[in-house]
Design an enzyme around this catalytic site. Structure first.
Site, PDB file in Angstrom:
ATOM      1  N   TRP A 130       0.805  -1.220   0.000  1.00 58.20           N
ATOM      2  CA  TRP A 130       0.000   0.000   0.000  1.00 58.20           C
ATOM      3  C   TRP A 130       0.840   1.272   0.000  1.00 58.20           C
ATOM      4  O   TRP A 130       0.328   2.348  -0.302  1.00 58.20           O
ATOM      5  CB  TRP A 130      -0.916   0.026   1.229  1.00 58.20           C
ATOM      6  N   ASN A 131       2.121   1.201   0.359  1.00 55.34           N
ATOM      7  CA  ASN A 131       2.854   2.450   0.617  1.00 55.34           C
ATOM      8  C   ASN A 131       3.216   3.229  -0.656  1.00 55.34           C
ATOM      9  O   ASN A 131       3.277   4.453  -0.638  1.00 55.34           O
ATOM     10  CB  ASN A 131       4.097   2.184   1.468  1.00 55.34           C
ATOM     11  N   LYS A 154      -2.372  -8.797  -6.890  1.00 55.75           N
ATOM     12  CA  LYS A 154      -3.100  -8.905  -5.627  1.00 55.75           C
ATOM     13  C   LYS A 154      -2.663  -7.697  -4.807  1.00 55.75           C
ATOM     14  O   LYS A 154      -1.571  -7.689  -4.254  1.00 55.75           O
ATOM     15  CB  LYS A 154      -2.779 -10.225  -4.924  1.00 55.75           C
ATOM     16  N   GLU A 228      10.868  -8.248  -2.371  1.00 52.42           N
ATOM     17  CA  GLU A 228      11.319  -6.907  -1.990  1.00 52.42           C
ATOM     18  C   GLU A 228      10.702  -6.623  -0.625  1.00 52.42           C
ATOM     19  O   GLU A 228       9.521  -6.308  -0.515  1.00 52.42           O
ATOM     20  CB  GLU A 228      10.861  -5.872  -3.023  1.00 52.42           C
ATOM     21  N   LEU A 229      11.518  -6.762   0.425  1.00 50.94           N
ATOM     22  CA  LEU A 229      10.975  -6.779   1.780  1.00 50.94           C
ATOM     23  C   LEU A 229      11.397  -5.541   2.577  1.00 50.94           C
ATOM     24  O   LEU A 229      11.668  -4.498   2.021  1.00 50.94           O
ATOM     25  CB  LEU A 229      11.401  -8.072   2.468  1.00 50.94           C
ATOM     26  N   CYS A 262      10.259   1.260   2.575  1.00 55.30           N
ATOM     27  CA  CYS A 262      11.280   0.267   2.907  1.00 55.30           C
ATOM     28  C   CYS A 262      12.676   0.860   2.792  1.00 55.30           C
ATOM     29  O   CYS A 262      13.593   0.479   3.531  1.00 55.30           O
ATOM     30  CB  CYS A 262      11.138  -0.964   2.016  1.00 55.30           C
ATOM     31  N   GLU A 356      12.492  -2.917  11.918  1.00 50.68           N
ATOM     32  CA  GLU A 356      12.102  -1.901  10.934  1.00 50.68           C
ATOM     33  C   GLU A 356      11.062  -0.981  11.560  1.00 50.68           C
ATOM     34  O   GLU A 356      10.083  -1.446  12.149  1.00 50.68           O
ATOM     35  CB  GLU A 356      11.526  -2.536   9.672  1.00 50.68           C
TER      36      GLU A 356
END
Length: 451
Positions: A130-131, A154, A228-229, A262, A356
Site C-alpha cells: 500500500w505504501n 493482488k 522486496e521486503l 522500505c 524496521e
C-alpha cells in the site's frame, strides 16, 4: 465477503470491494494465461507503442491517479503526483530499452550455432503493498508486459481502488484485457493461487514475515519468487560531510511518504566529532516540516496509512525510551497521526534500531570511527541500502565493499531508479527489479545449441 477501504485522514469509509471466489479466480487466471499463450511469441518491439501510450496516460492523468493514492493511504498529494510521474518514467524506460535487453545473445562454441533466448514464463502473481500503490506495481508490470508475461495483481486491502485503476489504465493503453488483472482476495486464498498450475512465478513487496510465508509456498511449488521486503537503511554522517546539505537530505530520506518506505533512512549514524552541530541542523530541518491534510500542497507529512501501524510504531518507540533512548523532538501519536520524531541515545539492542520502523521516527546513534560505523551498518538483519555522507572519495571507495546491503548511495538518499537494479540482501529479500536485471527475473533464459 468484502474488503473495506478507508480514508486514513478523515477516517471515513471509501468503498466496499467484493472478494473473488474460486470460480471467479479460475476464470481470471485462465484468461490471463490465454492472453499470454496468444502473444508470447510476439517480439518486444510489438509492445513499444502501447507502453509509450501507457506512459503518456499516466502523465496526462497524474492528478486523477494521485488523488486515489492520497484518498486511500494518506500520501501528501504532491508526493503522490511524483509517484505517478515515476511510473510514467519506468514505462518509457522499458519501451525504449526492452527490445535491446531481450535480444538473443550469440555465444561462440565449437558447433554450428549457439545462442541464448530471453522468453516470457507465463502468468506472474504480483502481491503488492500500500505504501507506493502505483510505483511498486508499475516497476513489476512495465518490464513484464514488455517481456510478454501476463500479471495478476493482488493489491493491499487498503489500496484496492489503485489496483482497479491500474488494470483499467493498461487496457486503455491498448494492451489486451487480462494482460494485467486485478484480483481481490483474502490472505488465506494466496497459497492456492500460487499452487495453480498456470501461475509460473510470484513477486512480493511487503514485510519480511509475509515474504517468508510466500517464499515457502512458492518453494514448495517449485516456482520462482522475487522478494522486496523490509529495510532499516543507515544514514552515515562522517566528520567531513557537508553538514548543511546532509541534514536536508537525511530529513527527506526519513520523513517523505510519512516515513512509510522500505528504503527510508531509519538509522542515523553520526560521527562523534560533528554530533552536536549536526543534531542542531537536523532538529531545525524537522521543525520546518509542514504537517497536515494530504490534499494541502504545502504538506510534507500527513497521516499514516492505518491506525494499527501508528500504534505499532508507538510501541517500538515507547519500549526504546524505557531502555534509555531520549526523544529530542515529537513522540506524540493520535490515531493515524504520528508526529515527526527524533530519538537520540539509541543503541543496537533497542527496537527502533534492530527492527524496521515504518513511520516518521528517526533513530540516532553516534560512532567514533569507520570500523564502528561499518559494524553498526552491518549489524542490522536488513540489507536494502545505505547512504554514506563524506567528501572523501578514497573513504567511500574503501567502505563500499565492506557494506553488506544491496545498494550504497554516496551523498544521496537511497532511491529506486528504472535504469539501475534494485533489491536487497539478508531479510530485505532477494532478486532484483528495474534495469536489465529486473526484466530478466521472470524470463526463461533459454540455451539453444545447433549441431
Amino acid at each position: 465477503m468484502g474488503l473495506q477501504t478507508r480514508n486514513p485522514y478523515t477516517h471515513q469509509d471509501l468503498k466496499l470491494y467484493k472478494t473473488s471466489g474460486s470460480t471467479e479466480l479460475e476464470e481470471k487466471i485462465s484468461a490471463a494465461d490465454k492472453v499470454f499463450q496468444k502473444f508470447k511469441t510476439f517480439k518486444p518491439s510489438s509492445r513499444v507503442e502501447k507502453m509509450q501510450r501507457l506512459a503518456k496516460l499516466l502523465r496526462d492523468n497524474s492528478s486523477k491517479y494521485a488523488k486515489q493514492i492520497s484518498l486511500e493511504m494518506g500520501k501528501p498529494f504532491s508526493q503522490a503526483k511524483g509517484e505517478i510521474e515515476k511510473c510514467a518514467w519506468v514505462c518509457a524506460f522499458y519501451a525504449d530499452n526492452a527490445p535491446q535487453f531481450l535480444e538473443s545473445k550469440i555465444v561462440k562454441t565449437d558447433d554450428k550455432s549457439s545462442y541464448i533466448n530471453y522468453e516470457p514464463l507465463g502468468v506472474i502473481l504480483a502481491i503488492m503493498p500500500w505504501n507506493y500503490p502505483f510505483w511498486q506495481v508499475f516497476r513489476v508490470i512495465a518490464p513484464n508486459l514488455m517481456l510478454g508475461n501476463s500479471i495478476l495483481i493482488k493489491h493491499a486491502p487498503n489500496t484496492l481502488g489503485c489496483g482497479e485503476m491500474i488494470q483499467g489504465l493498461v487496457e486503455d493503453a491498448g494492451f489486451k484485457p487480462h494482460s494485467v488483472g486485478h484480483i481481490i482476495v483474502k490472505v488465506e486464498q494466496i497459497e492456492s493461487i500460487i499452487n495453480h498450475k498456470l501461475i509460473k512465478a510470484v513477486t512480493l513487496t511487503g514485510s519480511t514475515k509475509a515474504g517468508s510465508i510466500v517464499a515457502s509456498q512458492a518453494g514448495k511449488a517449485i516456482k520462482k519468487s522475487v522478494l522486496e521486503l523490509g529495510g532499516s537503511n543507515a544514514l552515515v554522517v562522517f566528520e567531513d560531510a557537508d553538514l548543511e546539505k546532509t541534514a536536508e537530505i537525511c530529513v527527506k530520506a526519513r520523513f517523505q511518504n510519512t516515513g512509510q518506505s522500505c528504503i527510508a533512512g531509519k538509522r542515523l549514524l553520526v560521527h562523534n566529532s560533528v554530533y552536536d552541530e549536526f543534531m542542531e541542523k537536523i532538529k531545525a530541518e524537522i521543525q520546518q516540516l509542514n504537517i497536515g491534510n494530504p490534499f494541502d500542497n504545502n504538506s510534507d507529512i500527513s497521516v499514516m496509512a492505518r491506525e494499527d501501524l501508528a500504534e505499532a510504531l508507538k510501541s517500538q518507540l515507547d519500549k526504546s525510551v524505557k531502555m534509555g533512548a531520549t526523544i529530542s523532538h515529537g513522540g506524540q501519536q493520535d490515531k493515524t497521526y504520528f508526529e515527526p520524531t527524533l530519538v537520540e541515545n539509541v543503541t543496537p539492542d533497542m527496537p527502533i534500531f534492530k527492527e524496521e520502523t515504518f513511520g516518521p521516527v528517526l533513530a540516532v546513534t553516534a560512532f567514533k570511527d569507520e570500523e564502528e560505523a561499518v559494524k553498526l551498518i552491518n549489524t542490522s538483519k536488513y540489507g536494502l541500502g545505505v547512504s554514506l555522507f563524506t567528501e572523501n572519495k578514497s573513504k567511500y571507495q574503501r567502505l563500499i565493499s565492506q557494506i553488506e546491503d544491496g545498494a550504497v548511495f554516496v551523498n544521496s538518499l537511497v532511491k529506486s531508479d528504472p535504469r539501475l537494479p534494485f533489491g536487497g540482501t539478508k531479510h530485505s529479500g532477494y532478486g532484483r527489479e528495474l534495469g536489465r536485471e529486473g526484466i530478466l527475473e521472470f524470463a526463461n533464459i533459454k540455451t539453444v545449441y545447433i549441431q
